[in-house]
Design a protein around this motif. Structure first.
Motif, PDB file in Angstrom:
ATOM      1  N   ASN A   6       0.880  -1.378   0.037  1.00 19.79           N
ATOM      2  CA  ASN A   6       0.106  -0.102   0.055  1.00 19.79           C
ATOM      3  C   ASN A   6       0.959   1.329   0.191  1.00 19.79           C
ATOM      4  N   ILE A   7       1.871   1.546  -0.746  1.00 18.18           N
ATOM      5  CA  ILE A   7       2.759   2.638  -0.934  1.00 18.18           C
ATOM      6  C   ILE A   7       1.874   3.697  -1.636  1.00 18.18           C
ATOM      7  N   HIS A   8       2.092   4.703  -0.765  1.00 21.16           N
ATOM      8  CA  HIS A   8       1.485   6.038  -1.355  1.00 21.16           C
ATOM      9  C   HIS A   8       2.593   7.145  -1.232  1.00 21.16           C
ATOM     10  N   LYS A   9       2.840   7.951  -2.258  1.00 21.25           N
ATOM     11  CA  LYS A   9       3.827   9.309  -2.199  1.00 21.25           C
ATOM     12  C   LYS A   9       3.313  10.189  -2.651  1.00 21.25           C
ATOM     13  N   THR A  10       3.387  11.185  -1.818  1.00 26.00           N
ATOM     14  CA  THR A  10       2.809  12.644  -2.262  1.00 26.00           C
ATOM     15  C   THR A  10       3.749  13.834  -2.243  1.00 26.00           C
ATOM     16  N   PHE A  11       3.905  14.574  -3.217  1.00 33.51           N
ATOM     17  CA  PHE A  11       4.701  15.620  -3.245  1.00 33.51           C
ATOM     18  C   PHE A  11       3.839  16.978  -3.125  1.00 33.51           C
ATOM     19  N   GLY A  12       3.587  17.458  -2.143  1.00 37.01           N
ATOM     20  CA  GLY A  12       2.715  18.652  -1.826  1.00 37.01           C
ATOM     21  C   GLY A  12       0.910  18.164  -2.231  1.00 37.01           C
ATOM     22  N   GLU A  13       0.543  18.746  -3.266  1.00 29.62           N
ATOM     23  CA  GLU A  13      -0.852  18.308  -3.643  1.00 29.62           C
ATOM     24  C   GLU A  13      -0.596  17.140  -4.791  1.00 29.62           C
ATOM     25  N   ASN A  14       0.441  16.944  -5.060  1.00 31.33           N
ATOM     26  CA  ASN A  14       1.002  15.878  -6.221  1.00 31.33           C
ATOM     27  C   ASN A  14       0.897  14.328  -5.656  1.00 31.33           C
ATOM     28  N   LYS A  15      -0.086  13.634  -6.058  1.00 31.55           N
ATOM     29  CA  LYS A  15      -0.268  12.347  -5.695  1.00 31.55           C
ATOM     30  C   LYS A  15       0.713  11.264  -6.626  1.00 31.55           C
ATOM     31  N   VAL A  16       2.110  11.095  -6.465  1.00 29.66           N
ATOM     32  CA  VAL A  16       2.595  10.492  -7.425  1.00 29.66           C
ATOM     33  C   VAL A  16       2.454   8.800  -7.251  1.00 29.66           C
ATOM     34  N   LEU A  17       2.234   8.597  -6.124  1.00 31.14           N
ATOM     35  CA  LEU A  17       2.210   6.809  -6.033  1.00 31.14           C
ATOM     36  C   LEU A  17       0.847   6.726  -5.125  1.00 31.14           C
ATOM     37  N   GLN A  18      -0.017   5.627  -5.603  1.00 29.09           N
ATOM     38  CA  GLN A  18      -1.378   5.364  -4.946  1.00 29.09           C
ATOM     39  C   GLN A  18      -1.748   4.300  -4.540  1.00 29.09           C
ATOM     40  N   GLY A  19      -1.298   3.521  -3.494  1.00 27.22           N
ATOM     41  CA  GLY A  19      -1.514   2.286  -2.924  1.00 27.22           C
ATOM     42  C   GLY A  19      -1.013   1.156  -3.782  1.00 27.22           C
ATOM     43  N   ILE A  20       0.523   1.132  -4.007  1.00 26.16           N
ATOM     44  CA  ILE A  20       1.368   0.165  -4.986  1.00 26.16           C
ATOM     45  C   ILE A  20       1.498  -0.975  -3.966  1.00 26.16           C
ATOM     46  N   ASN A  21       0.936  -2.309  -4.229  1.00 24.37           N
ATOM     47  CA  ASN A  21       1.282  -3.551  -3.789  1.00 24.37           C
ATOM     48  C   ASN A  21       1.909  -4.430  -4.784  1.00 24.37           C
ATOM     49  N   ALA A  22       3.071  -4.904  -4.343  1.00 24.24           N
ATOM     50  CA  ALA A  22       3.579  -5.702  -5.217  1.00 24.24           C
ATOM     51  C   ALA A  22       4.737  -6.729  -4.478  1.00 24.24           C
ATOM     52  N   GLN A  23       5.191  -7.826  -5.321  1.00 18.30           N
ATOM     53  CA  GLN A  23       6.234  -8.782  -4.664  1.00 18.30           C
ATOM     54  C   GLN A  23       7.377  -8.922  -5.667  1.00 18.30           C
ATOM     55  N   LEU A  24       8.420  -8.617  -5.314  1.00 13.60           N
ATOM     56  CA  LEU A  24       9.580  -8.565  -6.358  1.00 13.60           C
ATOM     57  C   LEU A  24      10.468  -9.654  -5.798  1.00 13.60           C
ATOM     58  N   LYS A  25      10.650 -10.793  -6.489  1.00 14.98           N
ATOM     59  CA  LYS A  25      11.050 -12.027  -6.473  1.00 14.98           C
ATOM     60  C   LYS A  25      12.480 -12.380  -6.611  1.00 14.98           C
ATOM     61  N   PRO A  26      13.269 -13.100  -5.841  1.00 12.95           N
ATOM     62  CA  PRO A  26      14.763 -13.374  -6.099  1.00 12.95           C
ATOM     63  C   PRO A  26      14.882 -14.163  -7.326  1.00 12.95           C
ATOM     64  N   GLY A  27      16.042 -14.095  -7.960  1.00 15.28           N
ATOM     65  CA  GLY A  27      16.319 -14.877  -9.150  1.00 15.28           C
ATOM     66  C   GLY A  27      15.549 -14.645 -10.595  1.00 15.28           C
ATOM     67  N   MET A  28      14.779 -13.352 -10.372  1.00 13.38           N
ATOM     68  CA  MET A  28      13.997 -12.769 -11.490  1.00 13.38           C
ATOM     69  C   MET A  28      14.387 -11.371 -11.650  1.00 13.38           C
ATOM     70  N   ASN A  29      14.218 -11.099 -13.144  1.00 13.66           N
ATOM     71  CA  ASN A  29      14.213  -9.675 -13.346  1.00 13.66           C
ATOM     72  C   ASN A  29      13.015  -9.127 -13.354  1.00 13.66           C
ATOM     73  N   ASN A  30      12.659  -8.210 -12.179  1.00 18.07           N
ATOM     74  CA  ASN A  30      11.491  -7.653 -12.090  1.00 18.07           C
ATOM     75  C   ASN A  30      11.425  -6.357 -12.495  1.00 18.07           C
ATOM     76  N   LEU A  31      10.698  -5.973 -13.627  1.00 19.37           N
ATOM     77  CA  LEU A  31      10.444  -4.648 -14.561  1.00 19.37           C
ATOM     78  C   LEU A  31       9.588  -3.883 -14.024  1.00 19.37           C
ATOM     79  N   ILE A  32       9.785  -2.671 -13.545  1.00 22.84           N
ATOM     80  CA  ILE A  32       8.951  -1.486 -13.559  1.00 22.84           C
ATOM     81  C   ILE A  32       8.841  -0.712 -14.824  1.00 22.84           C
ATOM     82  N   ILE A  33       7.834  -0.750 -15.290  1.00 26.82           N
ATOM     83  CA  ILE A  33       7.545   0.077 -16.634  1.00 26.82           C
ATOM     84  C   ILE A  33       6.343   1.247 -16.605  1.00 26.82           C
TER      85      ILE A  33
END
Length: 250
Positions: A6-33
Motif C-alpha cells: 500500500n505504498i503512497h507518495k505525495t509531493f505537496g498536492e501531487n499524488k505520485v504513487l497511490q497504493g502500490i502492492n507488489a512482490q519482487l522475487k529473487p532470481g527474477m528480473n522484476n521490471l517496473i515500466i
C-alpha cells in the motif's frame, strides 16, 4: 523477496504513487515500466529509502525497512547494489577505485582483497584490464558496465537498476540486458529494473509491473504482455515500439 504494501507518495498536492502492492522475487528480473510521470522511479526510490513513503511499508525478506532508522537500515543497505541512469561514476577516480568505493565504505577488507574483487567484477562485465582508465576514457556502454561492476562488488542480494539503456544504441542495450539477466540468474539476486525500453521488457521481463497515473495497472510476464487486453498497457507498448523504431531509422 521485496514486498511493497500500500505504498503512497505525495509531493505537496501531487499524488505520485497511490497504493502500490507488489512482490519482487529473487532470481527474477522484476521490471517496473510506465510512461513519464507514472511514478516508476519514485517507487524505486521509495523501495531503496531515497524517498520515504507517505503511507505504506517496504519489506525486505519480511523485515520492515520503512520502520527502521538509519542505523537499523545499514545491514540491508550493505546487501543492495545500484546502477543509476547516468552510471554516476566519479570522474576523478579510476575504474578500479570506482568499483572499490562501496568496499571502502562498508568493509574493512585489505586493499589487496579489494583490488582482487575489482578485477573479478571487471572480468564479469568483460572489461578486464581497464582498471586504470578514467570515466572520460570510456564509451557510454563501458560506463554502464563499470556501473554494474561497482553494483555487484559487494555481492548484493538486491540489485536496483534505473534506465540501464538510456542513451545507448540498440546493440549495446541488448548486451547490457543480457549481462543483467546473467548476473540475476547467477547470483539469484532480487533484481528490480526501471525501464521504458520495450526490447528490455520483451527480452528479460520475467516479472513486469506496469504503472499508470501512480497506480499498478497491470502485472505479468513478457510472455503475457503481448496478449493483454489492457488498453492503457497496449497504448504504452504500441507507442514505445513505434518511437523506438522511428529512432532506429534516424
Amino acid at each position: 523477496m521485496i514486498e511493497t504494501i500500500n505504498i503512497h507518495k505525495t509531493f505537496g498536492e501531487n499524488k505520485v504513487l497511490q497504493g502500490i502492492n507488489a512482490q519482487l522475487k529473487p532470481g527474477m528480473n522484476n521490471l517496473i515500466i510506465g510512461g513519464s510521470g507514472s511514478g516508476k522511479t519514485t517507487l524505486l526510490k521509495c523501495i531503496v529509502g531515497l524517498h520515504e513513503p507517505t503511507e505504506g511499508e517496504v519489506l525486505y525478506d519480511g523485515q520492515n525497512f520503512t520502520n527502521m532508522d538509519f542505523v537499523e537500515r545499514v545491514p540491508i543497505r550493505k546487501q543492495i547494489g545500484m546502477l543509476f541512469q547516468s552510471s554516476a561514476l566519479f570522474d576523478s577516480m579510476t575504474v578500479e577505485d570506482n568499483i572499490i568505493f562501496p568496499l571502502n565504505l562498508f568493509t574493512k577488507m585489505p586493499r589487496s582483497e579489494k583490488i582482487d574483487r575489482a578485477n573479478f567484477c571487471l572480468e564479469r562485465v568483460n572489461l578486464a584490464g581497464k582498471n586504470k582508465l578514467y570515466p572520460s576514457e570510456l564509451s557510454g556502454g563501458m560506463k554502464k558496465r563499470v556501473g554494474i561492476a561497482r553494483a555487484i562488488s559487494m555481492q548484493p542480494k538486491y540489485l536496483f537498476v534505473d534506465e540501464p539503456n538510456s542513451g545507448l544504441d540498440p546493440k549495446t542495450s541488448i548486451l547490457i540486458d543480457e549481462l543483467i539477466a546473467e548476473i540475476t540468474q547467477e547470483y539469484q539476486t532480487t533484481t528490480v529494473v526501471v525501464t521504458h525500453d520495450m526490447n528490455s521488457v520483451m527480452g528479460i521481463g520475467d516479472h513486469i509491473i506496469f504503472l499508470n497515473e501512480g497506480k499498478k495497472w497491470w502485472e505479468g510476464s513478457n510472455k503475457e504482455i503481448a496478449h493483454t487486453d489492457n488498453p492503457e498497457l497496449n497504448s504504452f507498448v504500441f507507442a514505445s515500439k513505434f518511437m523506438q523504431a522511428a529512432r532506429e531509422k534516424l
